[in-house]
Design an enzyme around this catalytic site. Structure first.
Site, PDB file in Angstrom:
ATOM      1  N   LEU A   1       8.281  -0.483  -5.671  1.00  0.00           N
ATOM      2  CA  LEU A   1       8.304   0.836  -5.445  1.00  0.00           C
ATOM      3  C   LEU A   1       8.876   1.194  -4.159  1.00  0.00           C
ATOM      4  O   LEU A   1       8.089   1.101  -3.187  1.00  0.00           O
ATOM      5  CB  LEU A   1       7.148   1.830  -5.688  1.00  0.00           C
ATOM      6  CG  LEU A   1       6.483   1.070  -7.504  1.00  0.00           C
ATOM      7  CD1 LEU A   1       5.223   2.170  -7.455  1.00  0.00           C
ATOM      8  CD2 LEU A   1       7.500   1.416  -8.422  1.00  0.00           C
ATOM      9  N   ALA A   2       9.991   1.597  -4.054  1.00  0.00           N
ATOM     10  CA  ALA A   2      10.666   1.720  -2.724  1.00  0.00           C
ATOM     11  C   ALA A   2      11.579   2.815  -2.516  1.00  0.00           C
ATOM     12  O   ALA A   2      12.501   3.144  -1.878  1.00  0.00           O
ATOM     13  CB  ALA A   2      11.451   0.586  -2.293  1.00  0.00           C
TER      14      ALA A   2
ATOM     15  N   ASN B   1      -8.369   1.257  -4.780  1.00  0.00           N
ATOM     16  CA  ASN B   1      -7.114   0.730  -5.450  1.00  0.00           C
ATOM     17  C   ASN B   1      -5.879   0.410  -4.446  1.00  0.00           C
ATOM     18  O   ASN B   1      -5.629   1.154  -3.396  1.00  0.00           O
ATOM     19  CB  ASN B   1      -6.500   1.972  -6.446  1.00  0.00           C
ATOM     20  CG  ASN B   1      -5.016   1.387  -7.083  1.00  0.00           C
ATOM     21  OD1 ASN B   1      -4.777   0.613  -7.227  1.00  0.00           O
ATOM     22  ND2 ASN B   1      -4.298   2.530  -7.308  1.00  0.00           N
TER      23      ASN B   1
ATOM     24  N   ASN C   1      40.474 -17.227  29.452  1.00  0.00           N
ATOM     25  CA  ASN C   1      40.819 -17.293  28.246  1.00  0.00           C
ATOM     26  C   ASN C   1      41.354 -16.114  27.876  1.00  0.00           C
ATOM     27  O   ASN C   1      41.969 -16.257  26.629  1.00  0.00           O
ATOM     28  CB  ASN C   1      39.482 -17.562  27.492  1.00  0.00           C
ATOM     29  CG  ASN C   1      38.377 -16.769  27.476  1.00  0.00           C
ATOM     30  OD1 ASN C   1      38.187 -16.074  28.661  1.00  0.00           O
ATOM     31  ND2 ASN C   1      37.624 -16.604  26.494  1.00  0.00           N
TER      32      ASN C   1
ATOM     33  N   ARG D   1       6.305  10.070   7.580  1.00  0.00           N
ATOM     34  CA  ARG D   1       5.470   9.962   8.889  1.00  0.00           C
ATOM     35  C   ARG D   1       5.738   9.000   9.734  1.00  0.00           C
ATOM     36  O   ARG D   1       5.309   8.783  10.939  1.00  0.00           O
ATOM     37  CB  ARG D   1       3.925   9.642   8.392  1.00  0.00           C
ATOM     38  CG  ARG D   1       3.494  10.827   8.103  1.00  0.00           C
ATOM     39  CD  ARG D   1       2.001  10.289   7.458  1.00  0.00           C
ATOM     40  NE  ARG D   1       1.653   9.885   6.144  1.00  0.00           N
ATOM     41  CZ  ARG D   1       0.537   9.223   5.438  1.00  0.00           C
ATOM     42  NH1 ARG D   1      -0.368   9.322   6.491  1.00  0.00           N
ATOM     43  NH2 ARG D   1       0.478   8.892   4.415  1.00  0.00           N
TER      44      ARG D   1
ATOM     45  N   ASN E   1       2.549   3.732   6.801  1.00  0.00           N
ATOM     46  CA  ASN E   1       2.823   4.869   6.845  1.00  0.00           C
ATOM     47  C   ASN E   1       3.457   5.672   8.065  1.00  0.00           C
ATOM     48  O   ASN E   1       4.230   6.533   8.176  1.00  0.00           O
ATOM     49  CB  ASN E   1       1.852   5.905   6.329  1.00  0.00           C
ATOM     50  CG  ASN E   1       1.239   5.567   4.966  1.00  0.00           C
ATOM     51  OD1 ASN E   1       1.945   5.510   4.032  1.00  0.00           O
ATOM     52  ND2 ASN E   1       0.034   5.156   4.874  1.00  0.00           N
TER      53      ASN E   1
END
Length: 466
Positions: free
Chosen positions: A9-10, A172, A389, A16, A230
């Site tokens: 999930l991105a 969780n 050069n 923030r 975050n």
């Protein structure tokens, strides 16, 4: 069924972070933040990856361009984690097996923890396994609800929790292992009846329990593994943990780090045993360092291949270079991309190289620029030598044969070739090829005007008197 897929999930912006760059693409120890959960899922056995993208979708997608196991699902509006998984579902319609679900901003999760979760999931015949951990202050996290048998019956979010539920310390992580058949059916039936008005992925736990399916937890002993990023404070905290892991792995494999807290080694770095890394060294990209090397303080190495027994002295910068065995570099040398130094070459202080090949045993000890050149073996390059050069339009090469001695303060105006066993006198500006076994002198004739200083002084006094 042993098949494993992963959904990352991105889609979130990461407000923030206060940045113009989407959160999951922020650099962490030399790689975008999202790299770490993706790689952990791969190492845990996931053979198919779906990344859910939203903000700056093209930036995230382009990072994984050409990787065949990657697919992308667009979540144009971010309506919760359940909605994100629903966006990924069509890309896994034919898939049957276990689905790992991870957030793209959880970089410290390890392959071992994910593999353990998948194993426990299978052993218990679970429909859903949620990765959990315990924290001293669970504020802001979803709390794990369990029955007397220890099975998970639900996850309640902070804003929806009662006072008693908020006292639960098992939280969780947002990482799951779910059977595909149940997962995609469940997310299709999610509702937004909650304080956030979003589709919570956590609701699938309750749905599974209501159907009599087994839901279990897998405990992560180290709470840092599930730390989400975050803001930039948390980004720095995660980098400190990650770099410590990297450094400890190298030390266990026989590398000496004089001060592990100030050795900045990217995950892709390979270092041979008995190599010594001094403080404030930065090694990044896909650099490979051989055995028995010494890397002195404040050295920067990017995308280089370094052989055995090499010494890189303090303050030197190497980028895109290939260095063979027993070479000495620095201090304060700069090897730019395209440099290749063969065995026993010595590059000294304030020497810069670019797109050169330097043969065995050759040396440029100090204050020299060598660019776009092929230099043979046993060559001595004197102090202050320059390969000229660039003519303002194009670059040209200088070719120097074996056993050439180039004196100090020499300019080699390319294109030019110096034959083997030749000597270039100090102070020369070489504009034509030098045959082998020759002495080249190209400097203006010295003129001495005796008494000139006294005459000038007398003339100055006369003018003052007038």
């Amino acid at each position: 069924m042993n098949a494993i897929a992963a959904i990352i999930l991105a889609a979130g912006k990461g407000t923030r972070m206060k940045s113009n760059l989407v959160k999951v693409m922020h650099d962490l120890a030399g790689a975008p933040l999202i790299t770490y959960p993706v790689n952990a899922a791969r190492r845990a056995g996931a053979s198919r990856m779906v990344v859910v993208i939203g903000h700056q979708a093209e930036t995230v997608q382009s990072h994984y361009a050409g990787q065949e196991d990657m697919a992308f699902a667009l979540q144009a509006e971010q309506n919760g984690t359940g909605h994100a998984v629903a966006c990924a579902a069509p890309l896994l319609r034919e898939f049957q097996g276990k689905v790992l679900i991870l957030c793209g901003d959880v970089p410290l999760i390890t392959e071992q923890t994910l593999s353990g979760m998948v194993l426990q999931h299978g052993q218990h015949g679970a429909a859903v396994t949620v990765l959990t951990t315990e924290v001293g202050n669970p504020h802001g996290y979803g709390r794990i609800l369990k029955n007397e048998a220890g099975h998970v019956t639900g996850i309640v979010e902070e804003k929806d929790a009662t006072g008693e539920q908020r006292d639960i310390r098992e939280i969780n992580s947002g990482i799951y292992c779910v059977e595909s058949g149940f997962l995609f059916d469940a997310v299709a039936g999610l509702s937004r009846d909650n304080a956030q008005g979003e589709y919570y992925l956590t609701d699938i736990i309750r749905m599974a329990a209501e159907r009599g399916l087994t839901c279990i937890s897998h405990h992560a002993a180290d709470a840092r593994e599930v730390m989400g990023i975050n803001d930039r404070v948390q980004l720095a905290e995660a980098e400190a943990v990650l770099r410590r892991r990297i450094n400890e792995n190298h030390m266990r494999e026989g590398v000496t780090l004089r001060d592990p807290n100030t050795a900045y080694l990217d995950p892709g770095t390979v270092i041979g045993r008995d190599t010594v890394i001094h403080p404030q060294v930065h090694v990044s990209g896909n650099s490979v360092l051989g055995e028995g090397c010494v890397i002195e303080p404040s050295v920067v190495i990017r995308n280089c291949r370094i052989g055995n027994g090499v010494t890189v002295k303090a303050g030197s910068v190497l980028e895109g270079a290939v260095v063979h065995d027993a070479v000495s570099i620095g201090p304060m040398a700069h090897l730019r991309p395209g440099t290749e130094l063969l065995d026993e070459v010595r590059i000294g202080n304030f020497v810069e190289t670019k797109k050169i090949v330097m043969g065995k045993g050759s040396k440029a000890s100090h204050l020299t620029y060598l660019g776009d050149a092929s230099i043979g073996s046993g060559v001595n390059i004197g102090c202050g030598t320059i390969t000229c050069n660039y003519d303002g339009v194009a670059k040209h090469r200088t070719i120097i044969g074996d056993n050439v001695f180039v004196g100090s303060d020499v300019q080699l105006v390319a294109p030019v070739t110096v034959g083997s066993n030749s000597l270039i006198a100090a102070g020369s500006t070489v504009t034509r090829d030098v045959p082998a076994d020759s002495l080249a002198i190209a400097r203006s004739q010295q003129v001495n005007k005796e008494g000139w200083v006294k005459e000038r002084a007398q003339g100055t006094r006369r003018k003052a008197q007038d």
